[in-house]
Scaffold this motif. Structure first.
Motif, mmCIF file in Angstrom:
data_model
loop_
_atom_site.group_PDB
_atom_site.id
_atom_site.type_symbol
_atom_site.label_atom_id
_atom_site.label_comp_id
_atom_site.label_asym_id
_atom_site.label_seq_id
_atom_site.Cartn_x
_atom_site.Cartn_y
_atom_site.Cartn_z
ATOM 1 N N MET A 1 0.840 -1.203 0.000
ATOM 2 C CA MET A 1 0.000 0.000 0.000
ATOM 3 C C MET A 1 0.873 1.250 0.000
ATOM 4 O O MET A 1 1.930 1.277 0.627
ATOM 5 N N ALA A 2 0.423 2.259 -0.702
ATOM 6 C CA ALA A 2 1.197 3.490 -0.802
ATOM 7 C C ALA A 2 1.338 4.171 0.544
ATOM 8 O O ALA A 2 0.424 4.170 1.370
ATOM 9 N N LYS A 3 2.512 4.767 0.768
ATOM 10 C CA LYS A 3 2.682 5.663 1.904
ATOM 11 C C LYS A 3 2.152 7.028 1.468
ATOM 12 O O LYS A 3 2.574 7.573 0.437
ATOM 13 N N THR A 4 1.226 7.570 2.233
ATOM 14 C CA THR A 4 0.588 8.837 1.867
ATOM 15 C C THR A 4 1.133 9.952 2.735
ATOM 16 O O THR A 4 1.128 9.852 3.967
ATOM 17 N N ILE A 5 1.611 11.014 2.091
ATOM 18 C CA ILE A 5 2.259 12.115 2.790
ATOM 19 C C ILE A 5 1.609 13.431 2.371
ATOM 20 O O ILE A 5 1.554 13.746 1.183
ATOM 21 N N ALA A 6 1.123 14.189 3.340
ATOM 22 C CA ALA A 6 0.537 15.501 3.067
ATOM 23 C C ALA A 6 1.569 16.592 3.330
ATOM 24 O O ALA A 6 2.301 16.541 4.326
ATOM 25 N N PHE A 7 1.616 17.576 2.450
ATOM 26 C CA PHE A 7 2.497 18.735 2.612
ATOM 27 C C PHE A 7 1.604 19.900 3.008
ATOM 28 O O PHE A 7 0.851 20.435 2.179
ATOM 29 N N ALA A 8 1.646 20.268 4.283
ATOM 30 C CA ALA A 8 0.623 21.173 4.807
ATOM 31 C C ALA A 8 1.172 22.110 5.871
ATOM 32 O O ALA A 8 2.120 21.781 6.594
ATOM 33 N N ASN A 9 0.560 23.267 5.953
ATOM 34 C CA ASN A 9 0.809 24.223 7.023
ATOM 35 C C ASN A 9 -0.354 25.203 7.020
ATOM 36 O O ASN A 9 -0.917 25.516 5.968
ATOM 37 N N LEU A 10 -0.719 25.687 8.199
ATOM 38 C CA LEU A 10 -1.783 26.688 8.267
ATOM 39 C C LEU A 10 -1.311 28.025 7.723
ATOM 40 O O LEU A 10 -2.119 28.871 7.353
ATOM 41 N N LYS A 11 -0.009 28.227 7.677
ATOM 42 C CA LYS A 11 0.577 29.475 7.189
ATOM 43 C C LYS A 11 0.872 29.360 5.698
ATOM 44 O O LYS A 11 1.388 28.345 5.234
ATOM 45 N N GLY A 12 0.563 30.391 4.959
ATOM 46 C CA GLY A 12 0.836 30.401 3.529
ATOM 47 C C GLY A 12 2.245 30.870 3.217
ATOM 48 O O GLY A 12 2.948 31.419 4.067
ATOM 49 N N GLY A 13 2.676 30.640 1.987
ATOM 50 C CA GLY A 13 3.954 31.154 1.520
ATOM 51 C C GLY A 13 5.176 30.430 2.041
ATOM 52 O O GLY A 13 6.284 30.990 2.039
ATOM 53 N N THR A 14 5.017 29.199 2.485
ATOM 54 C CA THR A 14 6.150 28.477 3.058
ATOM 55 C C THR A 14 6.819 27.530 2.061
ATOM 56 O O THR A 14 7.808 26.894 2.392
ATOM 57 N N GLY A 15 6.281 27.417 0.869
ATOM 58 C CA GLY A 15 6.903 26.571 -0.150
ATOM 59 C C GLY A 15 6.422 25.139 -0.144
ATOM 60 O O GLY A 15 7.145 24.226 -0.558
ATOM 61 N N LYS A 16 5.184 24.918 0.281
ATOM 62 C CA LYS A 16 4.643 23.550 0.345
ATOM 63 C C LYS A 16 4.675 22.871 -1.016
ATOM 64 O O LYS A 16 5.109 21.720 -1.138
ATOM 65 N N THR A 17 4.204 23.556 -2.040
ATOM 66 C CA THR A 17 4.126 22.961 -3.374
ATOM 67 C C THR A 17 5.512 22.645 -3.920
ATOM 68 O O THR A 17 5.746 21.558 -4.460
ATOM 69 N N THR A 18 6.427 23.578 -3.780
ATOM 70 C CA THR A 18 7.790 23.381 -4.273
ATOM 71 C C THR A 18 8.439 22.184 -3.607
ATOM 72 O O THR A 18 9.072 21.346 -4.268
ATOM 73 N N ILE A 19 8.278 22.071 -2.300
ATOM 74 C CA ILE A 19 8.869 20.956 -1.561
ATOM 75 C C ILE A 19 8.209 19.640 -1.960
ATOM 76 O O ILE A 19 8.882 18.622 -2.146
ATOM 77 N N CYS A 20 6.902 19.641 -2.127
ATOM 78 C CA CYS A 20 6.173 18.444 -2.539
ATOM 79 C C CYS A 20 6.690 17.930 -3.882
ATOM 80 O O CYS A 20 7.000 16.732 -4.039
ATOM 81 N N ILE A 21 6.810 18.808 -4.861
ATOM 82 C CA ILE A 21 7.262 18.419 -6.198
ATOM 83 C C ILE A 21 8.690 17.884 -6.172
ATOM 84 O O ILE A 21 9.012 16.868 -6.794
ATOM 85 N N ASN A 22 9.551 18.559 -5.418
ATOM 86 C CA ASN A 22 10.952 18.154 -5.401
ATOM 87 C C ASN A 22 11.191 16.875 -4.614
ATOM 88 O O ASN A 22 12.081 16.089 -4.950
ATOM 89 N N ILE A 23 10.404 16.637 -3.588
ATOM 90 C CA ILE A 23 10.477 15.356 -2.886
ATOM 91 C C ILE A 23 10.016 14.232 -3.817
ATOM 92 O O ILE A 23 10.596 13.140 -3.841
ATOM 93 N N ALA A 24 8.985 14.492 -4.602
ATOM 94 C CA ALA A 24 8.513 13.496 -5.574
ATOM 95 C C ALA A 24 9.643 13.104 -6.524
ATOM 96 O O ALA A 24 9.867 11.913 -6.793
ATOM 97 N N GLY A 25 10.357 14.095 -7.023
ATOM 98 C CA GLY A 25 11.472 13.822 -7.930
ATOM 99 C C GLY A 25 12.559 12.991 -7.272
ATOM 100 O O GLY A 25 13.076 12.033 -7.867
#
Length: 270
Positions: A1-25
């Motif tokens: 089964m896949a390990k599911t990981i959420a990239f989250a923070n209540l604060k905006g502008g922390t680079g969640k999307t960038t970190i998510c994409i680069n961890i995927a790579g």
């Protein structure tokens, strides 16, 4: 089964999307056979464009998948929304602005916090990792993402509000556990755009001052979270322009080594 990981923070502008994409790579480099799915659960669709997909060219998105949970609307199963990216073994469930309107429907669902978990369950046996890019709010998108995840990566930045946001996020996750019974197994903090203090040769240790990044780092350490640091780099902007993870643009750059360290840690069985 896949390990599911959420990239989250209540604060905006922390680079969640960038970190998510680069961890995927990086996860695809650690094991060339690993299959990674990025789920863009943010109406801004930055993970979609960040992986080189034009949202205007999509036939289906996560919006259509959410609609499929309601009998009165014509949606599609998640398998019909998954698209390939430029990177072998990285697939994407893209997003679009229309997703914002789906929250109105989600409010009407009996188990409105478990929608994303139900959506992902049929495909968990196909992927090794499912990474969820989560918007910065306390609404149903974040609630669903955290309910569906095994662990959370919490990107923070070098600002005075970071520690406060981290404390609130911890309380938020505790509330989810009390409400749903779902426990997130591990939290990992990533201090993004880290800047180290520059102490000149003529400066004494007494006169040197820590950078804001270093002060935030000390605060996180006192909270006993696993902590990783990502330095500021122009390569981040280049990768965003090209719609590819940094790891697949310049594998020898120091920032890639930082990301690989995080990916190796996340790939461990916990």
């Amino acid at each position: 089964m896949a390990k599911t990981i959420a990239f989250a923070n209540l604060k905006g502008g922390t680079g969640k999307t960038t970190i998510c994409i680069n961890i995927a790579g990086c996860l695809t480099l650690i094991n060339r056979t690993s299959r990674v799915l990025v789920v863009d659960f943010d109406p801004q669709a930055n993970a979609t464009s960040g992986l080189g997909i034009d949202e205007n060219s999509l036939e289906n998105s996560i919006y259509d998948v959410v609609l499929n949970q309601f009998q009165e609307y014509q949606g599609v199963p998640i398998t019909q929304a998954i698209v390939e990216t430029q990177i072998e073994n990285i697939h994407l469930v893209p997003s679009e602005l229309n997703l914002a309107a789906a929250s109105i429907l989600m409010q009407q669902c009996k188990d409105k916090v478990g929608i994303l978990n139900r959506i992902l369950t049929p495909i968990k046996s196909y992927y090794d990792y499912i990474l969820i890019d989560v918007p910065s709010d306390t609404g149903l998108f974040m609630l669903n993402s955290l309910r569906a995840t095994d662990e959370a990566v919490i990107p923070i930045d070098s600002s005075v509000f970071s520690i406060e946001a981290l404390e609130k996020f911890q309380i938020y996750c505790q509330d989810i556990q009390e409400m749903t019974g779902h426990k997130i197994n591990r939290f990992t903090v990533v201090l993004n755009r880290y800047i180290k203090s520059r102490t000149g040769a003529s400066q004494s240790k007494k006169s040197s001052k820590n950078s804001i990044s270093e002060e935030i780092e000390e605060g996180v350490k006192r909270m006993s979270y696993p902590l990783f640091k990502i330095p500021e780099s122009l390569l981040v902007y280049r990768s965003q322009q090209e719609g590819m993870p940094i790891s697949h643009i310049s594998s020898t750059n120091q920032i890639v080594k930082n990301y690989m360290e995080i990916a190796n840690y996340l790939s461990e069985v916990n």
